[in-house]
Design a protein around this motif. Structure first.
Motif, PDB file in Angstrom:
ATOM      1  N   ARG A  52     -30.477  46.578  82.470  1.00 14.29           N
ATOM      2  CA  ARG A  52     -31.105  47.858  82.114  1.00 14.29           C
ATOM      3  C   ARG A  52     -31.731  48.559  83.309  1.00 14.29           C
ATOM      4  N   ASP A  53     -31.882  47.843  84.418  1.00 10.64           N
ATOM      5  CA  ASP A  53     -32.609  48.389  85.553  1.00 10.64           C
ATOM      6  C   ASP A  53     -31.913  49.614  86.132  1.00 10.64           C
ATOM      7  N   GLY A  54     -32.654  50.716  86.214  1.00 11.92           N
ATOM      8  CA  GLY A  54     -32.107  51.951  86.754  1.00 11.92           C
ATOM      9  C   GLY A  54     -31.152  52.672  85.828  1.00 11.92           C
ATOM     10  N   ALA A  55     -31.018  52.160  84.600  1.00 11.48           N
ATOM     11  CA  ALA A  55     -30.048  52.743  83.663  1.00 11.48           C
ATOM     12  C   ALA A  55     -30.685  53.706  82.664  1.00 11.48           C
ATOM     13  N   LEU A  56     -32.027  53.785  82.669  1.00 15.38           N
ATOM     14  CA  LEU A  56     -32.757  54.664  81.730  1.00 15.38           C
ATOM     15  C   LEU A  56     -32.374  54.374  80.281  1.00 15.38           C
ATOM     16  N   SER A  57     -32.116  53.098  79.999  1.00 15.38           N
ATOM     17  CA  SER A  57     -31.634  52.724  78.660  1.00 15.38           C
ATOM     18  C   SER A  57     -32.717  52.091  77.802  1.00 15.38           C
ATOM     19  N   GLY A  58     -33.956  52.101  78.304  1.00 15.32           N
ATOM     20  CA  GLY A  58     -35.065  51.545  77.528  1.00 15.32           C
ATOM     21  C   GLY A  58     -35.401  50.120  77.946  1.00 15.32           C
ATOM     22  N   ILE A  59     -36.703  49.815  77.920  1.00 12.07           N
ATOM     23  CA  ILE A  59     -37.178  48.464  78.225  1.00 12.07           C
ATOM     24  C   ILE A  59     -36.642  47.490  77.181  1.00 12.07           C
ATOM     25  N   ASN A  60     -36.279  46.286  77.628  1.00 12.97           N
ATOM     26  CA  ASN A  60     -35.883  45.231  76.688  1.00 12.97           C
ATOM     27  C   ASN A  60     -37.168  44.587  76.164  1.00 12.97           C
ATOM     28  N   ILE A  61     -37.653  45.108  75.038  1.00 14.15           N
ATOM     29  CA  ILE A  61     -38.942  44.683  74.486  1.00 14.15           C
ATOM     30  C   ILE A  61     -38.912  43.211  74.088  1.00 14.15           C
ATOM     31  N   ASP A  62     -37.862  42.794  73.386  1.00 16.45           N
ATOM     32  CA  ASP A  62     -37.797  41.407  72.898  1.00 16.45           C
ATOM     33  C   ASP A  62     -37.818  40.418  74.051  1.00 16.45           C
TER      34      ASP A  62
END
Length: 238
Positions: free
Chosen positions: A169-179
């Motif tokens: 997800r880093d640098g992808a602006l796809s949202g934090i992986n909350i889980d």
């Protein structure tokens, strides 16, 4: 509000850049690192998260000059990672005025060393994972250990914090992986900072409500003008 905000500068060849999923060839150059640091401070930031990308791949610091400039010309509290492999390097950074030193590759390869350093210096463990498995050496090398198991190894060790990044997800602006981030915090019971993919202010409310997450790193969302960082820093005074 109780979520700490960490604006980020990734340093490559002395410039502030952002990568996509840790790939060096994907680097977008945004400009002078000191200019951005001053901008963050003017917006109200207290902390600055720095990654020496060249250092992470080389295994030794490579952007010391830029880091010294930021320390000399701002009052920001800096946590830094990238290529820090021994006590001499840790000592050098802390003597320069760095508030926290991030150990990533060493946390995977020699957790006992990291625990020993945490008794002397303000150490942060960087847990960077791809598909749940920890990666090291600038994310070029993948280990066999699960990220949450590595986090569990540092429970009660005296480290100051854990920064955990979902590389996909880093640098992808796809949202934090909350889980993923919550699992790291739950397993370690240590102050946990979410990293990788932050994209919008709505995420902050979700992160703030999570008892296992205490901070968030903001990078590309700022550089690509997806958020108003000044408003965020005002609302989440840290």
């Amino acid at each position: 509000m109780s979520l700490d905000i960490y604006p980020a500068i990734d340093l490559k060849d002395g410039k502030a850049v952002r990568l996509l999923k840790g790939e060096m060839e994907s680097a977008i150059v945004y400009g002078d690192a000191l200019d951005f640091a001053k901008q963050f401070e003017a917006m109200g930031a207290k902390w600055l998260h720095i990654v020496d990308l060249n250092g992470a791949f080389a295994g030794e610091p490579k952007n010391i000059k830029q880091i010294e400039q930021i320390l000399q010309h701002t009052h920001l509290q800096i946590q830094i990672g990238g290529g820090i492999r021994d006590e001499d390097c840790i000592k050098r950074y802390t003597q320069m005025g760095v508030k926290r030193v991030i150990l990533g590759s060493m946390a995977m390869k020699n957790p006992q060393f990291v625990k020993e350093m945490a008794q002397i210096y303000p150490i942060v463990v960087g847990i960077d994972a791809r598909n749940g498995k920890v990666a090291a050496q600038g994310w070029a090398e993948e280990g066999q250990i699960e990220a949450n198991q590595l986090a569990k190894m540092f429970a009660g060790s005296g480290i100051a914090a854990i920064v955990c990044t979902d590389i996909n997800r880093d640098g992808a602006l796809s949202g934090i992986n909350i889980d993923f981030t919550e699992d790291i915090g739950r397993q370690s019971q240590i102050y946990t900072i979410a990293s990788g993919g932050f994209s919008n202010t709505e995420e902050l409310e979700i992160l703030e409500r999570n008892p296992y997450i205490q901070g968030v790193i903001i990078g590309k969302a700022f550089y690509e003008n997806k958020i108003n960082l000044k408003d965020i820093l005002y609302n989440f005074r840290n």
